[in-house]
Scaffold this active site. Structure first.
Site: not given
Length: 360
Positions: A120, A142, A184, A226, A236, A240, A244, A247, A251, A264
């Site tokens: 955990r 992330k 990026e 960032k 997000e 935030r 993306n 993205h 994606h 990517h």
């Protein structure tokens, strides 16, 4: 040494940026609850840096073991993640055993997710070795694995305790990976830092040539951008989401091509051009700004068109993306260079026209 702080109250952490810093493991000692850890790396990075990094930790009395995973986005899945858990079980890792990611974005995402899950929540450190990981994925917490029908659909927000960036590792990075990382970097200029975008227009060749000063400035400026966004909106819910840019489309490209053909950063570059095309057709972006974006991406050696994909397939993949809210896709678009906006109010006909113009 350049230092950037990610300000998250009690969970704030430093980002150290320097050449040759991989051997300075003493920086990490205050962030290790106990003197042991498990390094997660891959078959490409391990022969280059694992023993150097392991020895640096052991010189300071830190006992470490390592798990070496196969390299590539296609291995970012449950089966590979299980190998990390198996390694943690094998060494009888405790809740205070630190998981250390040594590698690129795939390694950082998987190691971070494993740390989030292990008992955990185990301590987690990022030691990124690719440009994309150094300027983006290692910062902000992330973590995720992919699903065959969608990228990063299974994961958690889980912050590292520190990020150690040795820019010297970029000298062993394949040129294609370096170019992918620049996507990026360029993104930060597009969404919130117009002055940085202009700087990149003047220095992109220096970055491709791995000029040490240019690389250090670009990595620090990217991390600072960032860090500021993450500090304002960690999970997000607002600003935030602008990170993306490119993205949602990117994606879809990665998923449609099976995570094997496009890196990517390459998919993000093509996605940013699709987003710019949508913005242009909405009247938000000028022809000149669109040309500047395309020109910089081309000079960086990045694609400005996606592969030949069926538009219906792209829509199907985008509607399964984690950025969908209330059944609507939230597009990240541009009002200008340095100004991003998140909106779900985009006519499908405009997106279709942009896809037709920028795919194939």
């Amino acid at each position: 040494m350049r230092i950037v702080s990610v300000d998250l109250g009690a969970r704030s952490y430093p980002i150290w940026i320097d050449e040759g810093i991989l051997s300075h493991a003493e920086l990490l000692l205050p962030h290790l609850p106990q003197p042991n850890g498990v390094i997660v790396t891959n078959t490409t990075v391990a022969p280059l840096y694992l023993e150097t990094f392991r020895a640096a930790l052991e010189r300071h009395g830190v006992a470490v073991s390592a798990v070496v995973l196969p390299d590539g986005e296609r291995y970012k899945n449950w089966e590979t993640l299980q190998r990390i858990f198996d390694a943690l079980v094998d060494v009888r890792a405790e809740r205070e055993t630190t998981v250390i990611a040594l590698g690129g974005g795939v390694i950082g995402d998987m190691a971070g997710f494993a740390a989030a899950c292990w008992q955990r929540g185990a301590p987690f450190l990022q030691v990124p070795t690719t440009l994309l990981a150094q300027v983006d994925s290692s910062v902000g917490g992330k973590t995720a694995i992919n699903h065959p029908r969608g990228k990063n659909l299974i994961g958690a927000f889980y912050q590292p305790r520190a990020v150690l960036i040795d820019t010297a590792t970029l000298r062993t990075l394949p040129a294609r990976e370096l170019r992918a990382g620049l996507a990026e970097v360029i993104k930060y200029g597009l969404i919130r830092d117009a002055a940085f975008f202009e700087w990149l227009e003047h220095r992109i060749e220096s970055l491709l040539a791995l000029d040490a000063e240019s690389i250090a400035i670009a990595v620090e400026r990217s991390c600072r951008n960032k860090a500021e966004v993450v500090a304002a909106d960690e999970t997000e819910r607002g600003v935030r989401a602008t990170l993306n840019l490119g993205h949602t489309f990117g994606h879809a490209i990665e998923t449609a091509t099976g995570y094997t053909q496009w890196l990517h950063g390459e998919a993000v570059a093509a996605g940013m051009m699709i987003a710019a095309e949508v913005s242009l057709r909405l009247g938000w972006l000028t022809e000149n700004d669109c040309a500047r974006i395309e020109g910089l991406l081309i000079r960086a050696g990045l694609p400005v068109r996606g592969p030949a994909l069926d538009t219906d397939q792209v829509w199907q993949l985008m509607t399964g993306d984690k950025k969908v809210v209330g059944g609507k896709i939230r597009f990240v678009l541009l009002k200008g260079i340095g100004e991003a906006v998140v909106t779900a109010d985009v006519p499908k006909t405009v997106v279709d026209a942009a896809l037709a113009a920028r795919l194939g």
